[in-house]
Each structure stands twice: as structure tokens, then as C-alpha cells.
Design an enzyme around this catalytic site. Structure first.
Site, PDB file in Angstrom:
ATOM      1  N   ASP A 156       0.821  -1.198   0.000  1.00  0.00           N
ATOM      2  CA  ASP A 156       0.000   0.000   0.000  1.00  0.00           C
ATOM      3  C   ASP A 156       0.863   1.259   0.000  1.00  0.00           C
ATOM      4  O   ASP A 156       1.942   1.302   0.588  1.00  0.00           O
ATOM      5  CB  ASP A 156      -0.897  -0.009   1.254  1.00  0.00           C
ATOM      6  CG  ASP A 156      -1.845   1.160   1.292  1.00  0.00           C
ATOM      7  OD1 ASP A 156      -2.682   1.266   0.382  1.00  0.00           O
ATOM      8  OD2 ASP A 156      -1.753   1.977   2.226  1.00  0.00           O
ATOM      9  N   GLU A 188       1.032  -0.545  -5.156  1.00  0.00           N
ATOM     10  CA  GLU A 188      -0.018   0.450  -5.333  1.00  0.00           C
ATOM     11  C   GLU A 188       0.716   1.788  -5.431  1.00  0.00           C
ATOM     12  O   GLU A 188       0.998   2.433  -4.435  1.00  0.00           O
ATOM     13  CB  GLU A 188      -1.000   0.447  -4.150  1.00  0.00           C
ATOM     14  CG  GLU A 188      -2.237   1.301  -4.393  1.00  0.00           C
ATOM     15  CD  GLU A 188      -2.302   2.544  -3.518  1.00  0.00           C
ATOM     16  OE1 GLU A 188      -2.889   3.543  -3.974  1.00  0.00           O
ATOM     17  OE2 GLU A 188      -1.773   2.515  -2.403  1.00  0.00           O
TER      18      GLU A 188
END
Length: 635
Positions: A314, A367
Site C-alpha cells: 500500500d 499500489e
């Protein structure tokens, strides 16, 4: 010396102690023929450290830990004989200035159910894995570049809940979730699930993106062995499991990592380096070897102990850029005067090479929302060595286009073709994730223009285009049946909508696409190679129709896609084709499968010598409004 040896200290200091989770934390052990628990914690700035817990009635002075030699290593250890698993505990850290800090164990493998914040002694070494077939097959792939990956992104606490209960009692356990979710995913045709919020976290509203327990599956849904059972169950059903993993930042909760031993330890000391102003969180110190080892050990534990098939990392951009989310004066340039975090770059090269090198067939997914070069490029050539990168550019262009009234799409035609101009620069996953259906962004169906069935037709052609476009796939839960409301972690998905024919039709439509994706290698074999895709017509802006080919390595069972993004039917639509052969219709949007008053179509379409789209041969097909047609052919 105890459990933590000089070699352990050396490797930890080099960020190369790859099974550090077996040394730090609380672990069953036998010493001098006595069973007990050995506690070990890294707290170099502490004056003293005590273990407190249910087993000593939280007595703050009874169990003082020993600081091991050499003292500068900062390791405290204590073996408590006669102690078993199950008890809650914390570390009481006394700082040099006399403050008392009550900290959860950073290396704990299990935690108290929130709102409690204590760690819980457990033993994670005795689960009996039975997924050998899956693990051998995974290793044989080497990489997933040429394998199918259609990912169903799931928040476990809100996918489905037990009826009649709003609180924690409504959660499915890991084992219940495994059975229900696996059955659904197999039926739909996904190849992988991606689970949000598995690493332990205190606040439900963070969805698991503010982690306090990097070595512990959240206790919301059961015990660590229950989570292992879930992974094992999915593998035995031929479904991969990917986890969200958050090495970018951590919350400031008093029991967590922030100022763990009285001062900055896991975070950069200077707030211009160590804090995210927008998020109110701390940034890991990627220049500290013990901190890097903490993160590397966490990733390896999920992959190697829990058999996880990949980690979706993330907020990568926030790690790479020193000025991410910061104004002038809130950040410090690197030694070259640039905004790149050189320590984070080296961390990524190390961990990505290590994970995929030690575990062939696993994936590290970034990401990453910027144009940072070579995110999936090889480390020796300056890349970060991720396996895949979320294609955020494609996602934004796709949604911008899909929101438009069809009349205005002709002026934005390039939004749907632009991604192919850079497709080979990285290895991409096309994503419609949870981030796109929260915070007043609307659900996917309510992003669509028009009313009633027009919305469903729009979304169907959009999903078909996405499935045909090069790149692996990810769709967030609920969007496969056109959930009406934005996603909320507080309630289960709107499963009752499947009683409505339009929503049921959407689910069936997506299911058919997913099974075609898995069946035909042309859909995934050459995702990132120039010879895997060819436009038939990328320039039909006036009619807002796109036609393209997906190719297989052997030239067999290639697929021709035609997608109409307006409600205008083209009864005499003609599309150029590459070879003078028959084209077999394998999917069309007005099939009886998808609507009560469906249309039966001929299955075979013979090419004729009639120039179209710059090609000598073409086929004619009655293309309905918002129509999709997929044809199979071989070279």
C-alpha cells in the site's frame, strides 16, 4: 546468552535475519527441562523493561527482562518457566527520564480483540498444511507474468455477516469466511482473492491500513491457526490469496510502535521525515537496519509461514517521495537535493528481490500512483523489482470516460486508448478497487450515466472492455453485481439485490467474462508484450466503438473484441479481421443468459473479401446499443 544469540544480533543489525519473528516476540520454549515462554523485545533506548500480563496479575515489577550483551544491541529477554499460551501481556518500558510506557509486542503473533490492546501468547508452529499441490504448482510458474490473475478484493468484515447482528458477533470467522467466500469465488471464476485488513489494527474505520500488529492476523475473525486454515482451504480449492501490506506508515496509538521505547525507534526522529501531516501517522525509518528487518521479517512471515501468494504493498508513492503530501518546509531533500527517499528505494529493491527469489511464483504488487519509472523493472537496472503495478492511470481515464454521457464520449475517445501507449513500460494490474467506491465517489453502477437499464448496460460494456484490455485484473467486492450504495465497512454487501433481475444479470455477465478470461491464454499470456495485443480500430470516435485483438503465444484461440459505448445500434456493423477464416462468437451482451428477452445469434461468421479498418477481410455483425461481442479465431 539465551534464545537470542550473537549471530541473531549480527543478522538483525544487518537487516538479514529472515526468520526474526521466531526469535523476537513471545514463544514457547524448553529450558533446563522446563517448559515456559521466552519473551524478547528490541528497545535500545529503554532504561528497564518488564513483562506484565494476566499471568502475574499485571504486576509491574515481578518480571524484569535482562538486557543482553552487547548492550548496544538493545535486546531484552526473559524466560518465564511454567507459563503457557493464551495469556494477555504487554511490555512495560521505563524510559531514562522515568516515564512508563505500556506497549503491545511488535512481534506478537496474536492480539486481544479490540478495543483491548494487549498481545496474547500463542504458538503458531503446529498447523498441519495440506496444500502441497498448490505450493508446487505455484513454484513451477517462476513468475505470474504469463498466468491468469483475476483478483477479487475483499474486506472480510463486510463481505457477508451473520443475520440480525450489527456488532462483532456478526463477523464471519476465518473458517466460515473460507467456506462461503471460496465457494463464491470459484463459482464466479476468479483466480485470486486479495484480503484487506488482516494485519492487526485497532480502528475499524481504517480498514486495516493503520497497522499495529505486523506479525499477527487480526483477532476479529479468530485465531492465527484459523487464518492458516483459511489460506490452506483456498489453496486446496485452487484459489490464490494475496494480502494488503502496509510498510508505508503506522498510527500513533499509545500501545503501538510510535516512540516505542520513549523516543523515535521505528520512525524517523525528525518529524519532517517521520510524520505524514495529512494522515496523522508515523513514517518508518528505512535507514535503520533493525526497522528494515522488522518489515522484511513481517513480509516473509506472511509469505513463508502462512503460505500467502503475494503482498499488495500500500501507498508506495508515499514511501518513494520525501515530499509526498507535504508543503515546502515540511520535508528534507536527500543528499542530492532531490525529493526521492533513497533509503526506501533500496528497501524495495532488497525486499522484492528477496521475497520473489526465495519464493518463486509469489508476487509483490505496488499500489503506486505516479509515473515513477521501472517500478516493475529489474533491480540491477535501477528498477524496484515489483512483480506488478496497479495501473492507476488507466483506472482514472477509464472512470472519467465511463461517467460521461455517451454523446460526449466521442470527444474523449483517447481516454480509452491512451493506456496502450505505455502498456509495455510496466507489468500492470487493471484495478477498480475499494478506493473508487468510498468517500462520496459513488458505487460503480451509480457512476454510470443515464437511468435504469442504461446504467447497467454502460457498466457491462465497461467491464467487458476492462477484461479484454491487457493487464491482470482486480475488482472490489460487490461491484460484480452492481451494488447500489458506496461500500461501508460497517455492514455486509447488498446481497438482497440479487433478487432483482438487473443485478443478477450483471453478476452472470461478470461471471461469464471471468470464465472466458481463465479459459483462453490469449487473455493473459502476453499481457506485457507488444505482440499480445493489436488494435483493429482505435479511432472510431464518432461511433465510440473500440475493436481489438488479444493474441496467444501459439496464435491459436485468439480473441476479437468489439465494444460499443453508445446506445445507438449498428445493425450493419462491419469490422476488419486479420485472416480469411471463420470467427466463432463466444460471448455477446444480448445473450439470453443476461436478459429475459435475449437474442440468439449465429455462432459462426465467415470473413469476406471486403476492405474495412485497413484490412482486406472483414465480418459483418449486428451490434446493438452498448453491445459487446467476443469472437474466437486462430491464425
Amino acid at each position: 546468552m539465551g534464545n537470542f544469540s550473537e549471530l541473531d544480533m549480527y543478522l538483525f543489525g544487518q537487516a538479514t535475519h529472515y526468520d526474526i519473528y521466531k526469535k523476537l516476540g513471545a514463544h514457547p520454549q524448553i529450558r533446563r527441562n522446563k517448559k515456559g515462554i521466552c519473551f524478547a523485545v528490541y528497545a535500545p533506548h529503554a532504561e528497564k523493561v518488564f513483562v506484565i500480563g494476566e499471568f502475574n496479575e499485571w504486576n509491574e515489577t515481578k518480571h524484569e527482562m535482562e538486557r543482553l550483551e552487547p548492550e548496544e544491541a538493545g535486546i531484552y529477554e526473559l524466560f518465564i518457566p511454567g507459563l503457557g499460551t493464551g495469556s494477555l501481556y504487554k511490555y512495560l518500558i521505563i524510559t531514562p527520564d522515568g516515564r512508563k510506557l505500556y506497549k503491545a509486542d511488535p512481534y506478537a503473533n496474536f492480539a486481544e480483540v479490540r478495543p483491548g490492546t494487549a498481545s496474547r501468547i500463542t504458538d503458531i508452529e503446529h498447523f498441519k498444511w495440506t496444500d502441497d499441490v498448490w505450493m508446487k504448482k505455484r513454484a513451477s510458474h517462476g513468475t505470474m507474468d504469463h498466468q491468469p490473475m483475476s483478483i477479487y478484493e475483499v474486506h472480510p468484515g463486510s463481505w457477508m455477516r451473520h443475520p440480525g447482528e450489527d456488532g462483532d458477533g456478526g463477523f464471519y470467522t476465518y473458517r466460515e469466511l473460507a467456506k462461503s467466500l471460496c465457494s463464491y469465488v470459484k463459482k464466479m471464476g476468479y483466480t485470486h482473492i486479495e484480503l484487506m485488513g488482516i494485519s492487526e489494527y485497532p480502528f475499524d474505520g481504517s480498514w486495516g491500513y493503520q497497522v499495529t500488529g505486523y506479525y499477527a492476523p487480526t483477532s476479529r475473525y479468530g485465531k492465527p491457526e484459523d487464518f492458516a486454515w483459511l489460506v490452506n482451504y483456498f489453496h486446496k480449492n485452487n484459489i490464490g490469496v494475496i494480502l494488503d501490506w502496509v510498510p508505508a506508515h503506522f498510527p500513533k496509538d499509545a500501545h503501538g510502535l510510535a516512540e516505542f521505547d520513549g523516543q523515535a525507534l521505528y520512525e524517523y526522529a525528525d518529524p519532517r521525515m517521520g510524520e505524514h501531516p495529512d494522515w496523522g501517522t508515523k513514517i518508518f525509518n528505512y535507514g535503520n537496519n533493525q526497522v528494515k528487518n522488522f518489515l522484511i521479517g513481517s513480509a516473509l512471515m506472511w509469505i513463508e509461514h502462512y503460505h500467502i501468494d503475494g503482498l499488495r504493498v500500500d501507498a508506495v508513492a508515499s514511501m518513494l517521495y520525501l515530499d509526498y503530501g507535504k508543503d515546502a518546509g515540511q520535508w528534507i531533500p536527500n543528499k542530492y537535493g532531490e525529493n526521492k527517499n533513497l533509503e526506501a528505494i533500496e528497501f524495495f529493491k532488497h525486499i522484492n528481490t528477496l521475497i520473489t527469489g526465495r519464493n518463486p511464483g509469489t508476487v509483490m504488487i505496488a499500489e503506486e500512483s505516479t509515473a515513477w519509472p521501472m517500478v516493475t523493472g529489474p533491480a540491477p537496472e535501477g528498477g524496484l523489482n515489483f512483480s506488478f503495478k496497479w495501473n492507476m492511470g488507466w483506472m482514472h481515464d477509464f472512470l472519467d470516460y465511463m461517467k460521461l454521457d455517451p454523446y460526449f464520449r466521442k470527444n474523449n475517445h483517447n481516454k480509452m486508448t491512451f493506456a496502450m501507449s505505455y502498456n509495455n513500460s510496466e507489468k500492470y494490474i487493471l484495478v477498480l478497487s475499494h478506493d473508487e467506491v468510498v468517500h462520496l465517489k459513488c458505487s460503480m453502477i451509480n457512476k454510470m450515466p443515464g437511468t435504469g437499464e442504461d446504467k447497467f448496460s454502460n457498466l457491462k460494456v465497461g467491464y467487458a472492455f476492462m477484461m479484454g484490455h491487457p493487464g491482470k485484473k482486480l475488482l472490489f467486492m460487490g461491484q460484480e453485481f452492481a451494488q447500489l450504495h458506496e461500500w461501508s465497512e460497517k455492514t455486509e454487501l447488498e446481497w438482497y439485490l440479487l433478487d432483482n433481475p438487473s443485478h443478477k444479470s450483471m453478476q452472470t455477465f461478470v461471471k461469464e467474462l471471468l470464465h472466458i478470461y481463465k479459459k483462453y491464454p490469449a487473455m493473459y499470456e502476453l499481457d506485457h508484450e507488444w505482440n499480445g495485443f493489436e488494435w483493429i480500430n482505435a479511432n472510431d470516435a464518432d461511433r465510440s466503438i473500440f475493436s481489438f485483438i488479444r493474441k496467444s503465444k501459439d496464435g491459436k484461440n485468439c480473441l476479437l473484441f468489439v465494444c460499443n459505448f453508445t446506445p445507438v445500434a449498428r445493425d450493419d456493423y462491419r469490422v476488419g479481421v486479420p485472416v480469411n477464416k471463420s470467427y466463432r462468437l463466444i460471448f455477446h451482451s444480448d445473450d439470453e443468459k443476461f436478459q429475459a428477452e435475449g437474442t440468439k445469434r449465429p455462432l459462426s461468421y465467415k470473413a469476406v473479401k471486403s476492405e474495412c479498418d485497413g484490412r482486406d477481410y472483414s465480418i459483418s455483425y449486428p451490434l446493438p446499443g452498448y453491445g459487446v461481442a467476443i469472437f474466437r479465431f486462430s491464425y
